[in-house]
Design a protein around this motif. Structure first.
Motif, short mmCIF file in Angstrom:
data_model
loop_
_atom_site.label_atom_id
_atom_site.label_comp_id
_atom_site.label_asym_id
_atom_site.label_seq_id
_atom_site.Cartn_x
_atom_site.Cartn_y
_atom_site.Cartn_z
N ASN A 157 -2.36 26.36 -20.30
CA ASN A 157 -3.71 26.59 -20.83
C ASN A 157 -3.99 25.69 -22.04
O ASN A 157 -5.11 25.21 -22.22
CB ASN A 157 -3.89 28.06 -21.21
CG ASN A 157 -3.90 28.98 -19.99
OD1 ASN A 157 -4.29 28.55 -18.90
ND2 ASN A 157 -3.46 30.21 -20.17
N HIS A 160 -4.94 22.12 -21.05
CA HIS A 160 -6.30 21.89 -20.58
C HIS A 160 -7.21 21.42 -21.72
O HIS A 160 -8.25 20.81 -21.47
CB HIS A 160 -6.87 23.18 -19.98
CG HIS A 160 -6.35 23.48 -18.60
ND1 HIS A 160 -6.67 22.73 -17.50
CD2 HIS A 160 -5.49 24.43 -18.17
CE1 HIS A 160 -6.07 23.21 -16.44
NE2 HIS A 160 -5.34 24.27 -16.82
N GLN A 161 -6.82 21.73 -22.97
CA GLN A 161 -7.66 21.40 -24.11
C GLN A 161 -6.99 20.41 -25.06
O GLN A 161 -7.51 20.15 -26.13
CB GLN A 161 -8.01 22.69 -24.88
CG GLN A 161 -8.69 23.74 -24.02
CD GLN A 161 -8.88 25.05 -24.76
OE1 GLN A 161 -8.37 25.24 -25.86
NE2 GLN A 161 -9.61 25.97 -24.15
#
Length: 313
Positions: A157, A160-161
């Motif tokens: 997660n 993703h950023q």
């Protein structure tokens, strides 16, 4: 450190001296402690020292007076302020009177027995105790594998950023843990398969079923390790490609902006040359500067439009 336990009236009690039917737990023992136990139980000191070597392989050695079972257990190692998973050896030595465990560090596998959290546990039933330790070891692998899976999801997660390498390095550390687990579980499987063939280890009717349960749990841990390892490998390759692709997009954007911004610079350079004003367009016009500036801006906008059409921005 030496700790001695014995089951009395269905509960575990810590003792100060060795007694028949007791469990001797050695945790990172000193040389003198090893010699004391070796002399008291008539065990080769090298067998007691074997699990203190982190590279020691899993195996079974049956001697006249005792049997050595060496397996790899999962452990948590702190590096750079974070917890990672490794494997370390643990020895289980069974003699006629006592059972001995030797490990480099305290482990929850043995702590659960020390705290009395394991049902139907008796120190004098040495064979069943061995199998219960091995079963607890297999379940501990499964527990740590679930933690690794959750950690990988959290890191994914973040990826993703993020375009940094820190998350990829963390995934690499998790993959290293899975490699350690795979190697250790395969070695343990060989030990468990051999236990099935040694009649000296099986003394109670339920032991065969318990040993089969241990083998099943170990195989499940191996399958989970293989699956998670494949997922992590694919995730690392995918996000490495994503990071590389994002870098290419940024470099393409910067190159396009550089080309567009260089056009006014080129026009200004031509008009800044040390030549006679005669023959230079708009040199005598009072609006020459604005005309040249407008021409440069218009040319830059045309080039930017063309680049935008080609999806270079």
């Amino acid at each position: 450190m030496i700790r001695i336990f014995k089951t009395e009236d269905g509960t575990i009690h810590e003792k100060k001296e060795m007694q028949p039917g007791s469990w001797i737990a050695l945790t990172n023992p000193t040389a003198s402690e090893i010699m004391d136990v070796a002399d008291a139980c008539r065990i080769d000191p090298d067998h007691l020292k074997a699990p203190l070597d982190e590279e020691e392989r899993s195996r079974i050695e049956a001697e006249d007076e005792y049997t050595l079972i060496l397996v790899d257990i999962p452990s948590i190692e702190e590096r750079n302020g974070k917890d990672w998973f490794v494997t370390i050896p643990m020895a289980i030595i069974t003699t006629k009177d006592v059972l001995i465990t030797v490990c480099l560090e305290e482990t929850p596998i043995l702590s659960s027995f020390m705290d009395g959290r394991v049902r139907d546990f008796h120190t004098f039933m040495k064979t069943r105790f061995i199998l219960q330790i091995l079963y607890k070891n297999a379940t501990q692998y499964l527990q740590y594998l679930r933690i690794i899976d959750k950690k990988s999801e959290v890191i994914e997660n973040k990826l993703h950023q993020s375009q940094k390498n820190e998350e990829l390095i963390e995934l690499l550390e998790l993959q290293k843990s899975l490699v350690y687990f795979t190697t250790s579980l395969r070695s343990n499987e060989v030990v468990l398969e051999r236990l099935l063939k040694i009649d000296k280890i099986k003394k109670y009717p339920e032991d065969t079923d318990l040993l089969e349960d241990v083998i099943i749990e170990n195989k499940q841990a191996m399958e989970m390790t293989s699956i998670y390892n494949g997922i992590l490998s694919g995730t690392m390759d995918t996000f490495a490609s994503v990071i590389s692709n994002n870098l290419n997009i940024v470099m393409k954007f910067l190159a396009t902006v550089t080309i567009v911004m260089s056009i006014p610079t080129m026009v200004a350079s031509f008009y800044g040359m040390n030549v006679l004003p005669k023959g230079m367009p708009f040199a005598d016009s009072p609006y020459g500067f604005w005309i040249v500036l407008g021409f440069a801006v218009a040319l830059s906008l045309i080039v930017a439009y063309i680049f935008n059409k080609k999806d270079l921005f």
